[in-house]
Design a protein around this motif. Structure first.
Motif, short mmCIF file in Angstrom:
data_model
loop_
_atom_site.label_atom_id
_atom_site.label_comp_id
_atom_site.label_asym_id
_atom_site.label_seq_id
_atom_site.Cartn_x
_atom_site.Cartn_y
_atom_site.Cartn_z
N THR A 20 5.76 0.14 -6.12
CA THR A 20 6.48 -0.05 -4.92
C THR A 20 5.89 -0.12 -3.60
OG1 THR A 20 8.48 1.10 -6.00
CG2 THR A 20 8.49 1.06 -3.73
N GLY A 21 4.89 0.95 -3.48
CA GLY A 21 4.16 1.11 -2.36
C GLY A 21 3.44 -0.18 -2.00
N ARG A 22 2.34 -0.70 -3.19
CA ARG A 22 1.90 -1.99 -2.89
C ARG A 22 2.70 -3.18 -2.71
NH1 ARG A 22 -0.44 -0.13 -7.70
NH2 ARG A 22 0.87 -1.85 -8.92
N LEU A 23 3.91 -3.28 -3.24
CA LEU A 23 4.69 -4.40 -2.82
C LEU A 23 5.32 -4.19 -1.38
CD1 LEU A 23 6.87 -4.65 -6.44
CD2 LEU A 23 5.13 -6.15 -5.30
N LEU A 24 5.68 -3.03 -1.13
CA LEU A 24 6.29 -2.93 0.30
C LEU A 24 5.38 -3.28 1.17
CD1 LEU A 24 8.50 -2.23 2.22
CD2 LEU A 24 7.86 0.23 1.86
N ALA A 25 3.84 -2.83 1.03
CA ALA A 25 2.85 -3.11 1.80
C ALA A 25 2.48 -4.76 1.91
CB ALA A 25 1.41 -2.46 1.65
N ASP A 26 2.40 -5.28 0.81
CA ASP A 26 2.61 -6.63 0.85
C ASP A 26 3.59 -7.43 1.62
OD1 ASP A 26 0.20 -6.25 -0.54
OD2 ASP A 26 1.40 -6.98 -2.65
#
Length: 368
Positions: free
Chosen positions: A235-241
């Motif tokens: 979730t963190g990676r996708l939100l950052a992307d």
């Protein structure tokens, strides 16, 4: 085994609910005490902390600790924290969950789905079993259980399924049941989070770093096979992307430690203190693992974590609220529910069928 009495049979009759449907979505959240008082917290915590999904300690040993120590000390402390966030309508988690259920009902109805949406709490009221009983009395025969936990964990999502299963063990005539296990990487959910962050930045300005704080779990659960840690990271990676953030501009942390065992790291408050001492002047904090604001977001992050960051030398701390009743978040929930409702004929009439019904109605009106 004895089964609970069944509601009276209504052979050939339409469902008793207001929407003339036999399909329901059951939106399940964690729960909340009835009041910000020590007695109410004692009742709530005794149910919550007695769940073996929440605390994986031998039952007899934990019962001695829970009733001999924790329930004698913690209720008063927790009540004081709840008092700082309590609203005239009650607990924020209760207020927002009720609103989400009503808005989800409306969004699904606007799409032509004849579906009833109700909410329940895993701990406290309204209880899952009582809500399922009420649905059965109203003629509901198909239920989609939607836990309000984007990331799957045995302590949250699986505990909801346990509670539904306990009800099922006492029920003679079971409805069809479906479960949504996770939506941590759902495009609509990620997009809704990203939009909330962008709108916050437009109103308040952008901090030096975005801290994404998730509810903590004992580290041993990761090694035992619970996917929660990995799903939080995704979730963190996708939100950052989605936000176009670079490495070093965002951080995933975990909050709400309990006891002496090692929990998932990095811990939220120590991470914020470390950032401040290293020269980070401003941070934005968001809690992507919570569907609505509650004690853990409004008191632990927006108050305690903020104070710790500022006391360590930080200059600006901004908390970005949960999606709550934001239209973009409700649309994401409606998309998720609609996908999982596919195949139940009364849930989603085909657009061609609806169009044909409108044509027939117009034709009938013209003949009259």
């Amino acid at each position: 085994m004895r089964f609970l009495p069944e509601p009276p049979q209504r052979h050939g009759a339409a469902p008793a609910g207001p929407l003339d449907t036999d399909v329901a979505v059951l939106l399940c959240n964690l729960g909340t005490p009835d009041a910000p008082t020590a007695p109410a917290l004692r009742r709530y915590l005794s149910q919550f902390l007695a769940d073996p999904r929440v605390v994986e300690i031998p039952k007899l040993v934990w019962a001695l600790i829970l009733h001999g120590i924790i329930l004698r000390v913690r209720p008063a402390k927790s009540a004081a924290k709840y008092a700082t966030i309590w609203t005239p309508e009650g607990s924020p988690l209760k207020v927002w969950t009720e609103k989400q259920a009503k808005l989800l009902q409306g969004h699904l109805g606007e799409r032509g789905l004849r579906v009833r949406v109700v909410h329940a709490m895993r701990y406290g009221q309204p209880a899952i079993a009582a809500t399922l009983d009420a649905l059965k009395r109203d003629g509901i025969r198909r239920v989609l259980v939607l836990p309000a936990y984007p990331q799957y964990s045995g302590a949250t999502t699986a505990s909801v399924i346990d509670d539904v299963a306990r009800w099922a063990l006492q029920t003679r005539h079971l409805p069809e049941l479906r479960f949504v296990n996770r939506y941590h990487d759902d495009a609509g959910y990620i997009g809704a989070l990203a939009q909330s962050v962008r709108e916050h930045w437009q109103r308040e300005g952008r901090g030096d770093k975005l801290v994404m704080s998730f509810h903590g779990m004992p580290e041993r659960t990761l090694h035992l096979g619970d996917p929660y840690f990995c799903e939080c990271q995704k979730t963190g990676r996708l939100l950052a992307d989605a936000l176009g953030l670079k490495d070093g501009e965002w951080l995933v942390t975990f909050q709400s430690r309990f006891g002496k065992a090692k929990w998932l790291t990095p811990y939220t408050e120590p991470s914020l203190v470390k950032l401040a001492k290293a020269g980070t002047k401003s941070v934005d904090a968001i809690c992507p693992g919570f569907a609505v604001d509650c004690l853990e977001t409004l008191e632990e992050i927006a108050q305690e974590a903020r104070d710790a960051f500022l006391a360590a030398g930080g200059q600006r701390f901004a908390y970005i609220p949960c999606l709550n009743d934001r239209p973009v978040g409700i649309r994401a929930l409606a998309d998720l529910a609609q996908r999982h409702l596919q195949g139940w004929p009364t849930a989603a009439p085909h657009p061609d069928t609806l169009a044909l019904q409108r044509v027939r109605a117009l034709a009938a009106g013209a003949r009259e």
